[in-house]
Design a protein around this motif. Structure first.
Motif, PDB file in Angstrom:
ATOM      1  N   ILE A   1       0.857  -1.191   0.000  1.00  0.00           N
ATOM      2  CA  ILE A   1       0.000   0.000   0.000  1.00  0.00           C
ATOM      3  C   ILE A   1       0.891   1.238   0.000  1.00  0.00           C
ATOM      4  CG2 ILE A   1      -1.832   1.250   1.208  1.00  0.00           C
ATOM      5  CD1 ILE A   1      -2.559  -1.439   2.576  1.00  0.00           C
ATOM      6  N   GLY A   2       0.807   2.033  -1.055  1.00  0.00           N
ATOM      7  CA  GLY A   2       1.590   3.260  -1.149  1.00  0.00           C
ATOM      8  C   GLY A   2       0.781   4.455  -0.685  1.00  0.00           C
ATOM      9  N   GLU A   3       1.121   5.593  -1.239  1.00  0.00           N
ATOM     10  CA  GLU A   3       0.521   6.842  -0.770  1.00  0.00           C
ATOM     11  C   GLU A   3      -0.655   7.246  -1.672  1.00  0.00           C
ATOM     12  OE1 GLU A   3       3.613   9.679  -0.034  1.00  0.00           O
ATOM     13  OE2 GLU A   3       2.299  11.364  -0.488  1.00  0.00           O
ATOM     14  N   ALA A   4      -0.340   7.825  -2.802  1.00  0.00           N
ATOM     15  CA  ALA A   4      -1.376   8.328  -3.714  1.00  0.00           C
ATOM     16  C   ALA A   4      -0.782   8.382  -5.106  1.00  0.00           C
ATOM     17  CB  ALA A   4      -1.795   9.729  -3.275  1.00  0.00           C
ATOM     18  N   PRO A   5      -1.622   8.360  -6.127  1.00  0.00           N
ATOM     19  CA  PRO A   5      -1.090   8.453  -7.487  1.00  0.00           C
ATOM     20  C   PRO A   5      -0.379   9.789  -7.703  1.00  0.00           C
ATOM     21  CG  PRO A   5      -3.443   7.879  -7.490  1.00  0.00           C
ATOM     22  CD  PRO A   5      -3.092   8.239  -6.091  1.00  0.00           C
ATOM     23  N   GLY A   6       0.679   9.773  -8.501  1.00  0.00           N
ATOM     24  CA  GLY A   6       1.335  11.002  -8.956  1.00  0.00           C
ATOM     25  C   GLY A   6       0.928  11.266 -10.400  1.00  0.00           C
ATOM     26  N   TYR A   7       1.678  12.133 -11.072  1.00  0.00           N
ATOM     27  CA  TYR A   7       1.328  12.525 -12.450  1.00  0.00           C
ATOM     28  C   TYR A   7       1.246  11.318 -13.384  1.00  0.00           C
ATOM     29  CZ  TYR A   7       1.752  14.380 -17.150  1.00  0.00           C
ATOM     30  OH  TYR A   7       1.546  14.626 -18.483  1.00  0.00           O
TER      31      TYR A   7
ATOM     32  N   PRO B   1      -0.814   2.246 -10.393  1.00  0.00           N
ATOM     33  CA  PRO B   1       0.056   2.757  -9.337  1.00  0.00           C
ATOM     34  C   PRO B   1       1.536   2.490  -9.627  1.00  0.00           C
ATOM     35  CG  PRO B   1      -0.999   0.734  -8.615  1.00  0.00           C
ATOM     36  CD  PRO B   1      -1.569   1.066  -9.963  1.00  0.00           C
ATOM     37  N   PHE B   2       2.377   3.362  -9.120  1.00  0.00           N
ATOM     38  CA  PHE B   2       3.830   3.173  -9.154  1.00  0.00           C
ATOM     39  C   PHE B   2       4.361   2.877 -10.560  1.00  0.00           C
ATOM     40  CE2 PHE B   2       3.126   2.505  -4.564  1.00  0.00           C
ATOM     41  CZ  PHE B   2       4.150   3.274  -4.040  1.00  0.00           C
ATOM     42  N   VAL B   3       4.097   3.802 -11.476  1.00  0.00           N
ATOM     43  CA  VAL B   3       4.670   3.643 -12.821  1.00  0.00           C
ATOM     44  C   VAL B   3       5.664   4.751 -13.162  1.00  0.00           C
ATOM     45  CG1 VAL B   3       2.811   2.274 -13.851  1.00  0.00           C
ATOM     46  CG2 VAL B   3       2.640   4.773 -13.850  1.00  0.00           C
TER      47      VAL B   3
HETATM   48  N1  URA Z   1       3.847   7.032  -5.061  1.00  0.00           N
HETATM   49  C1  URA Z   1       2.869   6.338  -4.443  1.00  0.00           C
HETATM   50  O1  URA Z   1       2.812   6.280  -3.236  1.00  0.00           O
HETATM   51  N2  URA Z   1       2.013   5.690  -5.192  1.00  0.00           N
HETATM   52  C2  URA Z   1       2.049   5.705  -6.513  1.00  0.00           C
HETATM   53  O2  URA Z   1       1.214   5.069  -7.126  1.00  0.00           O
HETATM   54  C3  URA Z   1       3.075   6.434  -7.129  1.00  0.00           C
HETATM   55  C4  URA Z   1       3.964   7.103  -6.387  1.00  0.00           C
END
Ligand code: URA
Length: 198
Positions: A41-47, A55-57
């Protein structure tokens, strides 16, 4: 196999529970493989995530993939990846408490449906969503805690933090992350072994 997850994803794709729905390009629900073992589980989508719907691309995501690969894990085979909130906050600011609350039922549904045995809390936003503690990620990373549905949770550094701290010296954040990932891989392998002997 996880039809309910598809239903939730469909529901989230048109969510208007908080003002982020006005500025988002795409809702970012998950990537990787839905499974009952390993969830990050990360934080939030970025650009980049907002543009691609995964997520996380971006740069942090590419580093995350490398970190996973370094212990023989992959997004395609082993792990379900999602975020605390599903829409991009403008300028990549931290999600507000009300945005986190509005989005919480979706994250809770992802956990309830999958019931992952290992949950990785990646960075401080994920950490504070699950643990009520004044201690930061540097103090808590690398330790196992009891999580929802009998899971084990481990806080780990966020790859964005590692991008800002590139040293690999013994004791550096990157080095600590490597220790944590080895510990996580051990726990993951044990789950697979237990499954095969059951
Ligand atoms: N950082 C995050 O925490 N989540 C993402 O999806 C991208 C960057």
């Amino acid at each position: 196999m996880y039809e309910e997850l598809d239903l939730i994803q469909k529901e989230v794709s048109t969510c208007t529970k908080c003002p982020l729905c006005q500025s988002r390009h795409t809702v970012v629900f998950s990537d990787g493989v839905p499974n009952n073992k390993l969830m990050l589980i990360g934080e939030a989508p970025g650009y980049n995530e907002d543009m691609q719907g995964k997520p996380f691309v971006g740069r942090a995501g590419q580093l995350l993939d490398k970190i996973l690969e370094s212990v023989g894990l992959s997004r395609e085979k082993d792990i379900y990846i999602c975020n605390t909130i599903k829409c991009r906050p403008p300028e990549n600011r931290d999600p507000s408490p009300s945005e986190k609350e509005a989005c919480r039922s979706y994250l809770d549904a992802q956990i309830r449906i999958l019931k992952p045995k290992i949950i990785l809390l990646c960075g401080k936003v994920a950490l504070t969503s699950f643990m009520n503690t004044p201690l930061g990620i540097s103090k808590l990373r690398g330790q196992w805690f009891d999580g929802p549905y009998g899971s084990k949770m481990m806080p780990i550094f966020h790859p964005s933090y590692l991008l800002r701290n590139p040293s690999k010296e013994v004791g550096s954040p990157k080095w600590l992350m490597w220790q944590d990932m080895k510990e996580i891989k051990k726990a993951y392998d044990l789950l697979n072994e237990t499954e095969h002997t059951e």
